[in-house]
Design a protein around this motif. Sequence first.
Motif, PDB file in Angstrom:
ATOM      1  N   PHE A  40       9.501 -24.358 -32.503  1.00  0.00           N
ATOM      2  CA  PHE A  40       9.519 -25.786 -32.810  1.00  0.00           C
ATOM      3  C   PHE A  40       8.108 -26.243 -33.172  1.00  0.00           C
ATOM      4  CE2 PHE A  40      13.167 -25.323 -29.965  1.00  0.00           C
ATOM      5  CZ  PHE A  40      14.147 -26.084 -30.601  1.00  0.00           C
ATOM      6  N   ILE A  56       6.036 -29.951 -33.114  1.00  0.00           N
ATOM      7  CA  ILE A  56       6.074 -31.361 -32.751  1.00  0.00           C
ATOM      8  C   ILE A  56       4.728 -32.015 -33.086  1.00  0.00           C
ATOM      9  CG2 ILE A  56       7.771 -30.978 -30.903  1.00  0.00           C
ATOM     10  CD1 ILE A  56       5.468 -31.188 -28.881  1.00  0.00           C
ATOM     11  N   HIS A 106       6.558 -41.086 -30.987  1.00  0.00           N
ATOM     12  CA  HIS A 106       6.995 -40.019 -31.904  1.00  0.00           C
ATOM     13  C   HIS A 106       7.059 -38.682 -31.182  1.00  0.00           C
ATOM     14  CE1 HIS A 106       6.642 -42.942 -35.003  1.00  0.00           C
ATOM     15  NE2 HIS A 106       5.318 -42.897 -35.122  1.00  0.00           N
ATOM     16  N   ALA A 107       6.044 -38.401 -30.372  1.00  0.00           N
ATOM     17  CA  ALA A 107       6.007 -37.139 -29.627  1.00  0.00           C
ATOM     18  C   ALA A 107       7.132 -37.075 -28.592  1.00  0.00           C
ATOM     19  CB  ALA A 107       4.653 -36.975 -28.947  1.00  0.00           C
ATOM     20  N   ASP A 162      10.037 -38.621 -28.723  1.00  0.00           N
ATOM     21  CA  ASP A 162      11.304 -38.413 -29.437  1.00  0.00           C
ATOM     22  C   ASP A 162      11.490 -36.941 -29.793  1.00  0.00           C
ATOM     23  OD1 ASP A 162      11.917 -41.081 -29.289  1.00  0.00           O
ATOM     24  OD2 ASP A 162      11.294 -41.551 -31.351  1.00  0.00           O
ATOM     25  N   ALA A 163      10.439 -36.317 -30.292  1.00  0.00           N
ATOM     26  CA  ALA A 163      10.525 -34.914 -30.693  1.00  0.00           C
ATOM     27  C   ALA A 163      10.747 -34.004 -29.487  1.00  0.00           C
ATOM     28  CB  ALA A 163       9.249 -34.503 -31.431  1.00  0.00           C
TER      29      ALA A 163
END
Length: 388
Positions: A180, A182, A370-371, A373-374
Amino acid sequence: MRRKRGIKLNKRVLFIASVAKKHILQFHIPYMKWFKEQGYTVDVCAGNDFDPGEKVKIPYCDNYYAVPFYRSPFAVKNISSYRAVKRLAKENSYDLIHCHTPIAAAIARFALRKKHKKDGLTVLYTAHGFHFYKGAPKIYKLYYLAEKFLVPYTDALITINDEDYKIAQKICSGKKCLPFLIPGIGAQLDKVSGNIGDRKALRAKFKIPEEAFLIMSNSEINANKNVMLSVRAAASIPDVYMLVCGNGSKLEECKALAKQLGADDRIIFAGYRYDAKTLLSAADAFIFPSRREGLGLAAIEAMAAGLPLIAAANRGTLEYAVDGVNALLYDPSDFLGFCGAIRRLSGDRELCRVLGENGKRAAEKYDLPHAIDAMTAIYKQMLPTENK
């Protein structure tokens, strides 16, 4: 997708990192909070790096297990750390274990390998910057080999820069481990944007003249962070002040260097600061000459505060820093380049303003929401099905 287990009454998660104060507190509290809100018991396993007499307080942590991890992969004392992690996993029924920092994560994943295979324990690892980056010393290939060995005992390999993500994709190819990417672990931009501190009062606190050009650094003071170069560069330019936040193995050397250069009245060592974000309001520029960075949260926060960035062009800072647009970038060994940058910015307030404004926009991508959410999307994907 992790396998489904029997129904559990208690949901439990464990965060593992090398140290508590300078890693868990600095990076992981929002994610621990998220697990608490989902009804989990949240445990932390990390070394106790709180100062003597300082109260050990970790928000959203139900149980803190002080287990020291030693940075050298050859440290014999890490055997006891291995046993401690293994014992924790045996005594507590964890749904997910999230590992951080290279040595602690390697020890933990090796200790958890049987429970991962036999019981389907979900194990994640966030690489805050692989040690085997492009251009790294050849000896660091050992970290690459170790990572390849540990991938079968890892369900998700999470990276925070593009170079590391491509490596993760290669390492995970053909394995059950998912790679992933992020946008970092979250910069709290709301705590640094705007005039959050009284510039005049903050400068008076450290006896810094109001009219002086002040550069700031905020990091662990070790060989990789290259703070000695910053000290030398700042000391070489008359009337420039530097505020150094942080502690570390090179602190005393840096202090001695400042004194040797006759700049100990202009180079202020403030120690580890919980209020470092507020102190950004007192600065005119931020210096960040690290030899290696996974991303560089401190630099992103400084940019969000509107400060021009003077930094080393490494794989982490190159994710967001563009030379001449929002930063002035140099090789981490380019002493004259860093000196020239400080001199240039100290004499050009308009350039400072332009770089700072552009930096604010570049930092927005890394804002904490944002972090979160990821990362929570990854947690939801990787958790056992009955816990979703």
